[in-house]
Design a protein around this motif. Structure first.
Motif, PDB file in Angstrom:
ATOM      1  N   UNK A 199       0.826  -1.220   0.000  1.00  0.00           N
ATOM      2  CA  UNK A 199       0.000   0.000   0.000  1.00  0.00           C
ATOM      3  C   UNK A 199       0.855   1.263   0.000  1.00  0.00           C
ATOM      4  N   UNK A 200       0.279   2.322  -0.528  1.00  0.00           N
ATOM      5  CA  UNK A 200       0.916   3.634  -0.460  1.00  0.00           C
ATOM      6  C   UNK A 200       0.539   4.265   0.873  1.00  0.00           C
ATOM      7  N   UNK A 201       1.533   4.557   1.682  1.00  0.00           N
ATOM      8  CA  UNK A 201       1.294   5.114   3.011  1.00  0.00           C
ATOM      9  C   UNK A 201       1.760   6.575   3.030  1.00  0.00           C
ATOM     10  N   UNK A 202       0.842   7.519   2.921  1.00  0.00           N
ATOM     11  CA  UNK A 202       1.241   8.928   2.917  1.00  0.00           C
ATOM     12  C   UNK A 202       1.921   9.320   4.227  1.00  0.00           C
ATOM     13  N   UNK A 203       2.938  10.159   4.118  1.00  0.00           N
ATOM     14  CA  UNK A 203       3.616  10.671   5.303  1.00  0.00           C
ATOM     15  C   UNK A 203       3.074  12.054   5.626  1.00  0.00           C
TER      16      UNK A 203
END
Length: 219
Positions: free
Chosen positions: A15-19
Motif C-alpha cells: 500500500x501507499x502510506x502517505x507521510x
C-alpha cells in the motif's frame, strides 16, 4: 520509457502510506541532495526533463533498491558524469580530485528565494488550434517509446474525458533528448477506475492525467 519508475497501478509493492506533510526529509543528507540538484540545475547544463529522464532511466534493480533521494543523487551523478563535471574516482572517493570545470551560471545562496519563486514556466505561444476541447472523449495512445515520456503506462490504450485545456507547453519527450522544446497543447484527461482496471476497479475512483496532444487520439 517503460522503466521501473513507471510503477503506477502495478501490484506487489504494497500500500501507499502517505507521510505527514511536514516530514519532507528523513536526514540532513536528503536536504543536501535536493539543494545540490537545484544548484546544478541552475547552472544550465541540463533541463528539468533531462533531469527526470536521468533518474527514471536508472537500471530497474538499482532504481528499486534506492530510496527517493538516493535516486535523485544517482541521477545527478549520471548527469554530471555525462558532461565531464565529475569523474568516477571522485564519486567513489566522495570528494574532488581534480580542479572543477568553470560553469556559466552559479546559484548563490542569496539568490535562491528569487530563483525558486520565479520557477521555470513551460507555457509557450500556440502555433495551431487545440485539437480537443473539454468534454471530448479521447484515447491515450498505446505507445512504448524508448526515450522519456510523461504518459503513464497504465493509461495507455484507455479512454478518458478531457477535463481541462492548459495551453501549449514544452514537450518533455523531445526536451529530455535535447531535441528542442517542440511545444504542444496540454490537457488534463480523466480516466474512470473501471476503465483502467476493469470490473475489479473501484467505481468511485477516477484518475486525472496531464497529457500532451501527441499522446492522445479521438476515442
Amino acid at each position: 520509457m517503460n522503466g521501473a519508475a513507471d510503477m503506477g497501478g502495478m501490484m506487489g509493492f504494497g500500500p501507499v502510506t502517505p507521510e505527514p506533510e511536514h516530514e519532507r526529509f528523513h536526514g540532513d543528507w536528503e536536504r543536501r541532495v535536493l539543494a545540490l540538484t537545484l544548484a546544478m540545475g541552475a547552472t544550465g547544463q541540463w533541463n528539468i526533463d533531462q533531469s527526470r529522464a536521468a533518474r527514471e532511466s536508472l537500471p530497474p534493480p538499482e532504481y528499486l533498491a534506492k530510496s527517493y533521494y538516493e535516486i535523485w543523487l544517482a541521477g545527478l551523478e549520471k548527469l554530471m558524469a555525462e558532461r565531464g563535471l565529475v569523474l568516477p574516482e571522485e564519486i567513489a572517493a566522495g570528494h574532488m580530485t581534480v580542479p572543477p570545470k568553470a560553469l556559466p551560471r552559479i546559484l548563490t545562496a542569496d539568490a535562491v528565494p528569487a530563483v525558486l519563486a520565479k520557477g521555470g514556466p513551460t507555457e509557450r505561444p500556440a502555433a495551431a488550434p487545440a485539437r480537443y476541447a473539454v468534454g471530448d472523449r479521447v484515447r491515450a495512445r498505446n505507445m512504448h517509446p524508448q526515450g522519456h515520456t510523461r504518459l503513464p503506462r497504465y493509461v495507455r490504450g484507455h479512454v478518458g474525458t478531457v477535463e481541462l485545456v492548459h495551453g501549449t507547453h514544452v514537450f518533455p519527450d523531445s526536451s529530455a533528448l535535447g531535441q528542442g522544446e517542440q511545444p504542444q497543447w496540454l490537457y488534463t484527461v480523466r480516466f474512470e477506475g473501471r476503465e483502467l482496471w476493469g470490473g475489479q476497479g473501484d467505481p468511485a475512483l477516477a484518475v486525472s492525467v496531464d497529457a500532451w496532444e501527441s499522446y492522445l487520439e479521438p476515442a
